[in-house]
Enzyme design. Structure first.
Site, PDB file in Angstrom:
ATOM      1  N   GLY A  15      -0.647   5.219  -2.467  1.00 25.34           N
ATOM      2  CA  GLY A  15       0.022   4.468  -3.534  1.00 25.34           C
ATOM      3  C   GLY A  15      -0.903   3.329  -3.926  1.00 25.34           C
ATOM      4  O   GLY A  15      -2.062   3.542  -4.180  1.00 25.34           O
ATOM      5  N   SER A  42       2.490   5.609   2.373  1.00 24.80           N
ATOM      6  CA  SER A  42       3.185   5.186   3.570  1.00 24.80           C
ATOM      7  C   SER A  42       3.373   3.684   3.527  1.00 24.80           C
ATOM      8  O   SER A  42       2.429   2.935   3.282  1.00 24.80           O
ATOM      9  CB  SER A  42       2.348   5.556   4.800  1.00 24.80           C
ATOM     10  N   ILE A  45       1.080   1.667   5.759  1.00 23.25           N
ATOM     11  CA  ILE A  45      -0.305   1.317   5.390  1.00 23.25           C
ATOM     12  C   ILE A  45      -0.246   0.289   4.282  1.00 23.25           C
ATOM     13  O   ILE A  45       0.359   0.518   3.234  1.00 23.25           O
ATOM     14  CB  ILE A  45      -1.082   2.557   4.908  1.00 23.25           C
ATOM     15  N   VAL A  48      -4.456  -2.873  -0.674  1.00 22.29           N
ATOM     16  CA  VAL A  48      -5.376  -3.983  -0.902  1.00 22.29           C
ATOM     17  C   VAL A  48      -4.864  -4.844  -2.047  1.00 22.29           C
ATOM     18  O   VAL A  48      -5.023  -6.046  -2.075  1.00 22.29           O
ATOM     19  CB  VAL A  48      -6.799  -3.437  -1.193  1.00 22.29           C
ATOM     20  N   VAL A  50      -5.759  -4.674  -5.303  1.00 19.56           N
ATOM     21  CA  VAL A  50      -6.999  -5.150  -5.911  1.00 19.56           C
ATOM     22  C   VAL A  50      -6.761  -5.911  -7.189  1.00 19.56           C
ATOM     23  O   VAL A  50      -5.788  -5.686  -7.905  1.00 19.56           O
ATOM     24  CB  VAL A  50      -7.966  -3.976  -6.231  1.00 19.56           C
ATOM     25  N   LYS A  81      -5.339 -14.622 -19.810  1.00 17.71           N
ATOM     26  CA  LYS A  81      -6.708 -14.939 -19.405  1.00 17.71           C
ATOM     27  C   LYS A  81      -7.648 -14.773 -20.591  1.00 17.71           C
ATOM     28  O   LYS A  81      -7.639 -13.737 -21.245  1.00 17.71           O
ATOM     29  CB  LYS A  81      -7.117 -13.987 -18.271  1.00 17.71           C
ATOM     30  N   PRO A  99     -16.632 -15.715 -21.934  1.00 14.06           N
ATOM     31  CA  PRO A  99     -15.388 -15.520 -22.690  1.00 14.06           C
ATOM     32  C   PRO A  99     -15.147 -14.059 -23.065  1.00 14.06           C
ATOM     33  O   PRO A  99     -16.076 -13.255 -23.074  1.00 14.06           O
ATOM     34  CB  PRO A  99     -15.653 -16.335 -23.956  1.00 14.06           C
ATOM     35  N   VAL A 188      -0.734  11.080   6.027  1.00 15.73           N
ATOM     36  CA  VAL A 188      -1.391  12.388   6.090  1.00 15.73           C
ATOM     37  C   VAL A 188      -1.975  12.565   7.489  1.00 15.73           C
ATOM     38  O   VAL A 188      -2.710  11.710   7.989  1.00 15.73           O
ATOM     39  CB  VAL A 188      -2.497  12.492   5.029  1.00 15.73           C
ATOM     40  N   ILE A 350      -9.623  -2.917 -11.634  1.00 15.48           N
ATOM     41  CA  ILE A 350      -8.602  -2.173 -12.372  1.00 15.48           C
ATOM     42  C   ILE A 350      -9.225  -1.427 -13.536  1.00 15.48           C
ATOM     43  O   ILE A 350      -8.853  -0.300 -13.852  1.00 15.48           O
ATOM     44  CB  ILE A 350      -7.462  -3.118 -12.815  1.00 15.48           C
TER      45      ILE A 350
END
Lengths: 500, 507
Positions: A15, A42, A45, A48, A50, A81, A99, A188, A350
């Site tokens: 995920g 899971s 787990i 991160v 990110v 942003k 910028p 897994v 991303i």
């Protein structure tokens, strides 16, 4: 024409931001009649999560998925942003702004930064940020109310968000599940392959076996399928990007102040520190190189420079810069950290997930997974990773800092040939290659790569005319920015819209 | 904020002076267009632009010029109103080309019409060609508005209106060479471009860097040079420059080293398309103008005797006049800008007169030159970047031409099926082109690039005719409603018919 069988079952393993972005994009693009999408994750787990800082492409992603901005801002606690402020990078005490959008405009066929270089040669000392709407607005903590990207007479600008990536993943999970993606909880335990090495199924610890025609490896650094099963090697770039650890912590946000509509990246003795404001807190982190700094020292640097009270325990994250030699092999596509890692300096994690998704959907295979299609995908993704890699190396390499072994290493390390070429090109007369990632003049000039020459066509412009031109430009931008509301007002207005 | 300044830009730039004197050698249509482009692009700059019309560079004027859609961008840069050219019949819109006898079939079965559609309609955001492949409709021409117009000999003008069928195509043009030259000369008059008629007697070069600094003319006049545009037909006086040039030879892909061309005056209606015929030693290109038909045979001297070539031309146009033969090798320069000399025109590269002519390649080169306009020093990195961008165009032009003319899918299937010895199989293509063809074969996909010479749609148009052996179409189609797709296609056919009914006859 011999159409081979269609992919009927897609299995996304993992995920997190990558997994749910893939699931959402596929659920949106691929009709339910075509294939079933299953995501295995899971709760045991951690993710991160990110990139709390993003670049403008995320807006396109949301748009494609039909996610409106008000909902997005609400669900992800996002702020807007306009770019990144880099402190102490070129040299200690210096600051520059990268910028979203160019400085000025091409005038009479000549890039605007050439005018700036010429004005500078004539003794003017206005920073180039003064000619960028995004930078000027950001530093004044302003934000235009209109959500449209603006192409004005003076310059263009666009924007992006700071988001809570975990909340974004949660939101996309809901989005995906309502569109038919099945989520399976579990780890897994083993993987079955066909004779031709294609992945046949994954078996969970519970014993459940999940078969698929196409597997998406979103298992992060563990690279469960692409590395552990298919053995695709990782190309190590840590000699160019030696940072390998990040400590991250969230802190309180002083809500009486207007939020800064930009990310701050402050260089430290052996890395750098980020500051990313969300609606309800500020994300902070210190990226450093363990060979040059002890973890505790790095932690101290971070904790001693928080803009508010820490509201959680700091987390430690280890990584290595590089990319998978092939992001796609057989019937397995690695997207996200399993496919490569570039540190968050330019907020590209991303974006790279998005690149992986859009290329995969563009080249969506059948069961055979034709090798020509795979090659095309890997070549395109490889290029994206390398463009960004070179751009990030530029920040470390082009510096005058010599206050630590780390910076001395970065200054003296050998760099990729292509980057060498791009730096020579810019430092000669301020030219940039087409199709580069980011605003090169902003970063090069900010990092003190000052072109030796400007475009000599400007020698036909009198000093007075040039100065007038530059002053007019600054004034226009200042006037425009003065009319913008505070950045926080924009977010509040959008949130209020969402409530109606 | 950044204030530190390690290099004094001001003092350094004193030696790096702006270009003041530009000399263009070769006063043909390419030389004049280049002069006009520079004068326009450098408007407001203090530059002297001189065209040197040398006797030794007088080639037979080209009565017929072909230019792809890029010419419109170029005209915009030059401030030229396309309608002026169109109104006087000096420029004719071309909606595409008819290809005859390029495939192994002896009958018309392998013939096709290449249209110029751009931004083709899509069904559930899936590209039209994929939908047609799915439905087993193997006749892409039927669903192309430009092909429909070509087949009915109608004039279709692209409009800016969205939603109309006519909004989405991009014609190329046939130019009357004499009229276009006069037009450029007229434009040059208003731009203070100087023309000097004389031969080159001597060339002065800077002993340090080899830059050309002065040209002494047969008349005794001396021209100062900061930037030289060499558009000469390999002028012997410039040999000192040209002998050092490195070319990439493309004969392996385009073995047509001889060009035989002629024309036939005609008052019969011009047609909105070019015609290409495959023949034993090469291929024929027929272009119509308002008052003549031009025929060009591109052939390999290895495969065809010149006399046989003449017979071929006569068999197509019995009353052909002004037949002239030139020998040209398909090739392009590795360093178009070398020192302070930019080679343009045929000496810079030649990849045939169609589809991408030297005129178009020069126009793109000039736009790139203006983007990266050099100083007197012609700084090395800037030069390298400019050359890189120019070379990319030539490479793409080669790929497109190789796909359009010599590539034949049948060759690989069965060598005996090869109709012409100049046909290329997929394995004989340049590697990047081979990948492009294979990608299209595998699933009908095409990659896209930044600022390409050949747009993605243009590649698609050609690929769908040349690459029939497709293994698969877009798999997502399977989930869609086939009945609805068929309705959509039927509707599209009707829309095209309706649009066509509004077009006027081409003449």
């Amino acid at each position: 024409m011999m159409q081979s069988a269609n992919i009927e079952n897609i299995v996304i393993v993992g995920g997190g931001t990558a997994g749910w972005m893939v699931a959402a994009a596929m659920a949106n693009r691929l009709p339910k009649r075509l294939c079933n999408i299953t995501l295995i994750e899971s709760d045991a787990i951690g993710t991160v999560g990110v990139g709390e800082s993003t670049i403008p492409h995320i807006r396109q992603f949301n748009q494609t998925l039909g996610i409106d901005e008000a909902t997005f801002l609400k669900e992800t606690h996002a702020t807007v942003k306009l770019g990144i402020q880099f402190n102490d990078w070129g040299a200690i005490g210096e600051s520059y702004f990268h910028p979203f959008g160019e400085h000025g405009q091409i005038t009479q066929g000549i890039d605007f930064h050439q005018y700036w270089l010429k004005a500078r040669a004539l003794g003017e000392n206005h920073p180039i940020e003064d000619y960028s709407i995004a930078a000027t607005a950001a530093l004044a903590r302003k934000f235009p109310l209109s959500t449209q990207d603006k192409q004005t007479k003076f310059a263009d600008y666009t924007y992006s968000y700071h988001i809570d990536a975990t909340a974004y993943a949660r939101f996309l999970r809901q989005y995906s599940q309502t569109r038919g993606v099945s989520r399976v909880e579990g780890k897994v335990a083993s993987v079955k392959q066909h004779n031709n090495q294609f992945i046949q199924s994954v078996t969970l610890e519970s014993g459940e076996e999940i078969a698929g025609d196409l597997f998406i490896d979103c298992t992060g650094f563990r690279a469960l399928l692409i590395e552990k099963v298919l053995d695709v090697p990782f190309i190590d770039w840590s000699h160019w990007l030696p940072t390998d650890t990040a400590v991250a912590v969230q802190c309180d946000l002083d809500r009486t102040n207007t939020t800064k509509p930009y990310t701050q990246a402050t260089a430290r003795a052996s890395g750098w520190q980020w500051q990313i404001p969300l609606q309800h807190r500020i994300g902070n982190g210190h990226v450093f190189t363990s060979a040059y700094t002890k973890q505790q020292d790095a932690m101290d640097v971070l904790m001693n420079s928080l803009p508010g009270k820490a509201i959680a325990e700091p987390k430690v994250l280890r990584f290595k810069a590089g990319r998978r030699q092939e992001s796609w092999q057989k019937n397995c596509v690695a997207i996200g950290l399993s496919s490569g890692f570039l540190e968050p300096l330019e907020s590209t994690s991303i974006y790279l997930i998005q690149q992986g998704i859009s290329k995969l959907l563009e080249l969506f295979p059948d069961k055979q997974c034709n090798q020509t299609v795979i090659n095309e995908y890997n070549q395109c993704l490889g290029q994206s990773y390398e463009l960004i890699r070179n751009f990030i190396i530029l920040h470390y390499h082009a510096t005058k800092r010599h206050d630590s072994d780390f910076w001395l290493y970065c200054q003296n390390m050998s760099i990729p040939e292509e980057l060498e070429r791009l730096i020579s090109l810019f430092s000669e007369s301020g030219r940039a290659d087409l199709g580069q990632f980011g605003v090169w003049p902003a970063v090069c000039i900010g990092q003190n790569i000052m072109p030796k020459y400007y475009d000599t066509r400007l020698d036909n412009m009198t000093e007075a005319t040039l100065k007038q031109f530059m002053a007019g430009h600054r004034r226009n931008i200042q006037d425009m920015v003065a009319s913008f509301p505070n950045a926080t007002d924009y977010i509040n207005e959008q949130l209020a819209k969402g409530l109606v | 904020m950044t204030k530190s300044n390690s290099i004094n830009v001001g003092s350094a730039s004193k030696q790096n002076l702006p270009i003041k004197n530009i000399v263009i050698v070769g006063a043909d249509v390419i030389g004049w267009s280049a002069a006009v482009a520079l004068a326009r692009g450098l408007g407001g700059q203090n530059v002297n632009i001189t065209i040197l019309d040398t006797k030794s560079d007088h080639a037979a004027p080209n009565k017929s010029l072909h230019a792809s859609e890029h010419i419109f961008d170029f005209h915009r840069l030059l401030g030229i109103q396309d309608k002026n050219l169109l109104m006087h019949g000096h420029m004719k819109l071309n909606l595409g080309a008819k290809f005859h006898a390029f495939n192994r079939e002896n009958q018309a079965a392998g013939d096709f019409v290449l249209g110029c559609d751009r931004a083709m309609p899509s069904f559930c955001s899936i590209e039209l060609h994929q939908v047609l492949a799915w439905l087993g409709l193997n006749d892409p021409e039927k669903y192309s508005i430009s092909c429909a117009a070509i087949n009915s000999n109608l004039l279709a003008i692209p409009t800016k209106q969205t939603g109309t069928m006519s909004a989405s195509f991009s014609p190329s043009v046939n130019l009357d060479g004499d009229a276009y030259l006069q037009f450029m000369q007229g434009a040059a008059k208003h731009l203070a471009i100087k023309i000097v008629q004389a031969d080159i007697k001597d060339l002065e070069q800077d002993p340090e860097n080899g830059f050309v600094t002065q040209i002494t003319l047969s008349s005794g006049q001396i021209l100062d040079v900061d930037l030289l545009l060499d558009n000469s037909q390999l002028n012997p006086a410039l040999q000192v420059l040209s002998c050092q040039r490195d070319y990439i030879n493309c004969g392996e892909y385009l073995p047509f080293d001889s060009v035989l061309s002629g024309f036939e005056p005609t008052q019969t209606a011009a047609s909105p398309f070019q015609q290409f015929y495959g023949v034993e030693g090469g291929w024929i290109e027929i272009t119509t103008h308002s008052n003549l038909r031009n025929i060009t045979l591109h052939y390999s001297s290895q495969l065809f005797q010149d006399e046989a070539a003449k017979q071929v031309i006569l068999s197509h146009i019995p009353n052909v006049q002004g037949v002239s033969l030139t020998r040209k090798i398909a090739r392009y320069l590795t360093k178009p800008l070398d020192k302070n000399c930019l080679t343009i025109g045929q000496a810079a590269g030649y990849l045939g007169t169609s589809p991408i002519s030297s005129l178009v390649l020069m126009q793109r080169t000039l736009s790139k030159l203006l983007e990266l306009f050099p100083s007197k020093l012609c700084l090395p990195q800037n030069t390298a970047e400019l050359n890189k961008r120019i070379l990319k165009d030539y490479q793409e032009a080669l790929h497109y031409t190789a796909l359009m003319i010599p590539f034949s899918e049948q060759v690989q299937e069965n060598a005996e099926m090869q109709r012409y010895s100049w046909h290329l199989s997929i394995d004989q293509l340049p590697p990047e082109l081979k990948h492009k063809v294979e990608l299209f074969q595998s699933s009908g996909r095409i990659g896209s690039e930044l600022n390409p010479l050949i747009s993605r749609d243009a590649w698609l148009n050609l690929l769908k005719h040349k690459v029939k052996n497709r293994h698969a179409y877009e798999p997502v189609l399977h989930a869609l409603d086939k009945h609805k797709a068929a309705q959509f296609i039927e509707q599209l056919g009707l829309q095209i018919e309706q649009s066509i009914s509004r077009y006027r006859p081409y003449s």
